[in-house]
Enzyme design. Structure first.
Site, PDB file in Angstrom:
ATOM      1  N   GLY A  12     -36.121 -26.891   7.895  1.00 35.91           N
ATOM      2  CA  GLY A  12     -35.621 -27.818   6.566  1.00 35.91           C
ATOM      3  C   GLY A  12     -36.039 -27.954   5.362  1.00 35.91           C
ATOM      4  N   CYS A  13     -36.856 -29.411   4.610  1.00 38.56           N
ATOM      5  CA  CYS A  13     -37.031 -29.043   3.858  1.00 38.56           C
ATOM      6  C   CYS A  13     -38.917 -28.964   3.926  1.00 38.56           C
ATOM      7  CB  CYS A  13     -37.384 -30.682   3.197  1.00 38.56           C
ATOM      8  SG  CYS A  13     -38.898 -30.825   2.268  1.00 38.56           S
ATOM      9  N   PHE A  14     -39.487 -28.045   3.142  1.00 34.59           N
ATOM     10  CA  PHE A  14     -40.687 -27.113   2.989  1.00 34.59           C
ATOM     11  C   PHE A  14     -41.720 -28.062   3.488  1.00 34.59           C
ATOM     12  CE2 PHE A  14     -39.515 -24.349  -0.657  1.00 34.59           C
ATOM     13  CZ  PHE A  14     -39.681 -25.660  -1.579  1.00 34.59           C
TER      14      PHE A  14
END
Length: 175
Positions: A12-14
Site C-alpha cells: 500500500g502507501c509506502f
C-alpha cells in the site's frame, strides 16, 4: 565484512511501510520507489493516476547476519491486509497492491512458503484469499526525494496501513 541483501515489498502507501522497515534491527537502509509498471522513471503523479501500473514499494537493504528475510516477511504480512486486491484501507488503486518482488530463488521460495503459512492462518479466522503477487523484481525507480523517509520529515504524517490484526505464526516459518 558482511554482505547486504536487498528486498522489495509493496504494502500500500509506502510511507508507513518504510518506517516499519527502517525501525527493524538489521535493516541498514530503506528507500521508497516504484516497480512493476510499464513506463521508465515514473513520477508520483503518474503512478497515482494508475496509468503506469507501478506499485509503491519499499527497497529494504538488510544484513542477513542480523535479520533474516523470513523476519522481513513476517513484518510484511503483519503490516498490511494482503487479502484486499489493489487496496489498503481507503487507498484504492493498483499502486497500492500487495506484492513481494524477489531478487533470488531463495527469496521466491521463502515468500511462497510464508504466504501459504499465513493463508492457512487467515483462512482459520475467516479471511479471504491473499492477493499478494510474488514476482521477480523488475526495474526499480526511486520515488521523489520528498517521499524518502517521509514520516521522519513529517512525524504526524499519514500512516495508512490497514491490517488483518492476525499475528503471523512465526514458529511455523522458522522450523
Amino acid at each position: 565484512m558482511s554482505t547486504h541483501h536487498t528486498a522489495y515489498f509493496a504494502t500500500g502507501c509506502f510511507w508507513g511501510a518504510e518506517r516499519r522497515f527502517w525501525q527493524m534491527d538489521g535493516v541498514t537502509q530503506t528507500r521508497v520507489g516504484y516497480m512493476g509498471g510499464t513506463t521508465s522513471n515514473p513520477t508520483y503523479k503518474e503512478v497515482c493516476s494508475g496509468a503506469t501500473n507501478h506499485a509503491e514499494v519499499v527497497e529494504v537493504e538488510f544484513d542477513p547476519s542480523r535479520i533474516s528475510f523470513d523476519d522481513l516477511l513476517i513484518a510484511f504480512w503483519q503490516m498490511h491486509d494482503p487479502t484486499t486486491l489493489n487496496r489498503q484501507g481507503n487507498d484504492i488503486g493498483t499502486q497500492y497492491r500487495s506484492a513481494i518482488f524477489y531478487t533470488s530463488e531463495e527469496q521466491k521460495n521463502a515468500a511462497i512458503r510464508s504466504r501459504d503459512i499465513y493463508q492457512s492462518e487467515l483462512t482459520k479466522q475467516g479471511f479471504d484469499q491473499i492477493t499478494t503477487e510474488i514476482t521477480k523484481a523488475p526495474e526499480y525507480w526511486n520515488a521523489e526525494e520528498y517521499h524518502q523517509r517521509y514520516l521522519e520529515k513529517n512525524p504526524n504524517g499519514y500512516d495508512c496501513h490497514a491490517t488483518t490484526g492476525i499475528a503471523f505464526p512465526s514458529a511455523l516459518l522458522r522450523n
